[in-house]
Design a protein around this motif. Structure first.
Motif, PDB file in Angstrom:
ATOM      1  N   ALA A 176     -28.564  26.817  30.138  1.00  0.00           N
ATOM      2  CA  ALA A 176     -27.468  25.898  30.460  1.00  0.00           C
ATOM      3  C   ALA A 176     -26.188  26.212  29.700  1.00  0.00           C
ATOM      4  O   ALA A 176     -25.096  25.819  30.125  1.00  0.00           O
ATOM      5  N   THR A 177     -26.282  26.932  28.575  1.00  0.00           N
ATOM      6  CA  THR A 177     -25.073  27.218  27.794  1.00  0.00           C
ATOM      7  C   THR A 177     -24.066  28.054  28.581  1.00  0.00           C
ATOM      8  O   THR A 177     -22.862  27.964  28.334  1.00  0.00           O
ATOM      9  N   LEU A 178     -24.561  28.871  29.534  1.00  0.00           N
ATOM     10  CA  LEU A 178     -23.671  29.719  30.335  1.00  0.00           C
ATOM     11  C   LEU A 178     -23.567  29.249  31.780  1.00  0.00           C
ATOM     12  O   LEU A 178     -22.967  29.923  32.610  1.00  0.00           O
ATOM     13  N   ALA A 179     -24.168  28.090  32.090  1.00  0.00           N
ATOM     14  CA  ALA A 179     -24.071  27.553  33.448  1.00  0.00           C
ATOM     15  C   ALA A 179     -22.680  26.944  33.671  1.00  0.00           C
ATOM     16  O   ALA A 179     -22.032  26.474  32.736  1.00  0.00           O
ATOM     17  N   LYS A 180     -22.253  26.936  34.904  1.00  0.00           N
ATOM     18  CA  LYS A 180     -20.941  26.355  35.246  1.00  0.00           C
ATOM     19  C   LYS A 180     -21.071  24.834  35.280  1.00  0.00           C
ATOM     20  O   LYS A 180     -21.911  24.286  36.005  1.00  0.00           O
ATOM     21  N   GLY A 181     -20.255  24.142  34.507  1.00  0.00           N
ATOM     22  CA  GLY A 181     -20.280  22.680  34.529  1.00  0.00           C
ATOM     23  C   GLY A 181     -21.175  22.110  33.445  1.00  0.00           C
ATOM     24  O   GLY A 181     -21.539  22.778  32.475  1.00  0.00           O
ATOM     25  N   THR A 182     -21.524  20.848  33.635  1.00  0.00           N
ATOM     26  CA  THR A 182     -22.262  20.086  32.622  1.00  0.00           C
ATOM     27  C   THR A 182     -23.726  19.950  33.003  1.00  0.00           C
ATOM     28  O   THR A 182     -24.057  19.628  34.146  1.00  0.00           O
ATOM     29  N   THR A 183     -24.594  20.178  32.030  1.00  0.00           N
ATOM     30  CA  THR A 183     -26.039  19.976  32.199  1.00  0.00           C
ATOM     31  C   THR A 183     -26.485  18.849  31.283  1.00  0.00           C
ATOM     32  O   THR A 183     -26.101  18.811  30.106  1.00  0.00           O
ATOM     33  N   VAL A 184     -27.284  17.942  31.810  1.00  0.00           N
ATOM     34  CA  VAL A 184     -27.867  16.869  31.011  1.00  0.00           C
ATOM     35  C   VAL A 184     -29.384  16.988  31.103  1.00  0.00           C
ATOM     36  O   VAL A 184     -29.952  16.930  32.200  1.00  0.00           O
ATOM     37  N   LEU A 185     -30.032  17.186  29.963  1.00  0.00           N
ATOM     38  CA  LEU A 185     -31.485  17.283  29.904  1.00  0.00           C
ATOM     39  C   LEU A 185     -32.044  15.978  29.361  1.00  0.00           C
ATOM     40  O   LEU A 185     -31.748  15.591  28.227  1.00  0.00           O
ATOM     41  N   LYS A 186     -32.827  15.307  30.190  1.00  0.00           N
ATOM     42  CA  LYS A 186     -33.416  14.024  29.790  1.00  0.00           C
ATOM     43  C   LYS A 186     -34.904  14.210  29.471  1.00  0.00           C
ATOM     44  O   LYS A 186     -35.554  15.098  30.005  1.00  0.00           O
ATOM     45  N   ASN A 187     -35.413  13.329  28.607  1.00  0.00           N
ATOM     46  CA  ASN A 187     -36.792  13.437  28.109  1.00  0.00           C
ATOM     47  C   ASN A 187     -37.007  14.805  27.467  1.00  0.00           C
ATOM     48  O   ASN A 187     -38.071  15.413  27.582  1.00  0.00           O
TER      49      ASN A 187
END
Length: 422
Positions: A176-187
């Motif tokens: 996710a550090t190089l993915a475009k946009g925002t990532t939210v990881l839950k649990n």
């Protein structure tokens, strides 16, 4: 195969230095694949698993140089010319799957063999794959390999892990550090190794918030740079050696130890009658007079009681005053050390994920066989407190997770030696 011979009797006194965390280092090393610039790790443990990860990274084209006796790893992935993690390397260690997310995020494609490791249950990688799919990866499993593509790059998304998974959290976090946009990881997993990885990635330029909690937010960036990062103290090695004076009596100081790494474990030691105090150098541990008290243990994700300390704790409770119940909620098949402890005179009754341990006055030395990494060291600890001589066979697992175990225990007075296979 090598064996370890342990002669019981005698208190332990002195200091044991605790190495950097194996599980943290094995996660930090693949992070080099995210950047074209150098990543240097200090306080690295000197273990066979680290050598295996080094071999894997080098097979992909990364440069890995071991310095200062193996405690410093200088890495560079400026020229990744191979995107296939081969079965012959990956089969040796489950952490090998952690190259998948970084390669996919950096170059948009990767082929990684399904991994191996200790035989303590299925331990599937499906959560790794589901998390990467949520970021837009296209995956295909064929002939024992994961074929992954993200030709247009990964894209930020919200993903909730159906169950807490340390490895999957690490893999998806790196991707996710190089993915475009925002990532939210839950649990998400909350282990110190997750926090250590996030702090290293932040040094490399990643934008991460919430690590150490169950919700991690990552704002993707175009590229990551280099960094120098110390590997966090190994909380499992720490907990293992904290148990040594609990078995034998005496007082041992664990250099580099911190209570916040093993809080739930310390609570159980306190209930069992084992004193743990912080010192300027680490943690000091001593057993109160007499046998330890029986306690019940349930393994849980961090900050709960670690599954990787369950075998060692069971061995201690074999000589406790009263009856203890241990419930294993993380991995199935993780009571394989019980039959070997029974060979030493322990009274253990296993039903599925529960083990009932009725303490005995004394264990007796016997030939036993190690079935996995943590079982290996639990049998060594049991041998320290047993009457006579204990021979622990098949200890090749041991070198995957504990550096110089005989040297460290001998330094505090243990009678232990390794016998090389002929």
């Amino acid at each position: 195969m090598d064996s370890i011979i342990v002669k019981g009797g005698g208190e332990l006194r002195g200091q044991i230095p605790i190495a950097g965390a194996k599980n943290a280092c094995l996660t930090l090393m693949p992070a080099t694949l995210l950047s074209h610039e150098p990543l240097t790790l200090t306080n690295a443990p000197r273990l066979s698993d680290i050598a295996t990860m080094t071999q894997l990274l080098q097979s992909l084209g990364a440069e890995v140089t071991s310095m200062q006796g193996g405690q410093v790893l200088a890495m560079s992935s400026h020229d990744i010319h191979n995107h296939t993690a081969d079965y012959d390397i990956v089969r040796k260690m489950r952490a090998s799957i952690l190259v998948l997310g970084p390669m996919l995020a950096r170059d948009g494609h990767a082929i990684v063999s399904l991994p191996g490791g200790c035989a303590i249950g299925a331990r599937p990688v499906d959560l790794h794959l589901k998390g990467l799919e949520a970021l837009g990866a296209v995956l295909d499993l064929k002939d024992g390999y994961v074929h992954a593509e993200a030709r247009g790059g990964l894209k930020g998304a919200t993903f909730e892990f159906p169950v807490v998974s340390v490895g999957a959290t690490e893999n998806v976090l790196m991707a996710a550090t190089l993915a475009k946009g925002t990532t939210v990881l839950k649990n998400a997993a909350r282990e110190p190794e997750i926090v250590d990885l996030a702090e290293c990635l932040i040094k490399m330029g990643a934008q991460i918030e919430g690590h150490g909690t169950s919700t991690i937010t990552i704002q993707g960036v175009d590229s990551l740079g280099g960094a120098t990062h110390p590997v966090v103290t190994d909380r499992i090695e720490l907990g293992t050696y904290m148990l040594a004076p609990a078995f034998c009596g005496g007082e041992v100081e664990l250099l580099g130890g911190r209570i916040n790494l093993v809080g739930a474990f310390c609570e159980k030691l306190d209930a069992a009658g084992v004193d743990v105090t912080e010192t300027p150098l680490g943690l000091k541990v001593k057993r109160s007079n007499g046998r330890v008290n029986a306690v019940d243990v349930v393994t849980e994700p961090f900050p709960g009681f670690p599954t990787d300390l369950q075998a060692q704790m069971m061995a201690l409770l074999c000589t406790a005053e009263g009856t203890s119940v241990l419930e294993e909620k993380i991995f199935e098949n993780r009571f394989m050390h019980a039959p070997e402890l029974i060979r030493m005179g322990a009274r253990i009754d296993v039903h599925g994920g529960h083990a009932t341990v009725t303490g005995v006055d004394k264990l007796k030395g016997a030939p036993v066989m190690a079935t996995d990494l943590r079982a290996s060291v639990s049998l060594i600890l049991a041998g320290l407190a047993a009457e006579g001589e204990t021979i622990v066979n098949r200890v090749y697992h041991l070198d995957r997770g504990y550096e110089r175990v005989e040297e460290k225990l001998r330094a505090v007075g243990a009678h232990i030696e390794r016998v090389k296979s002929q």
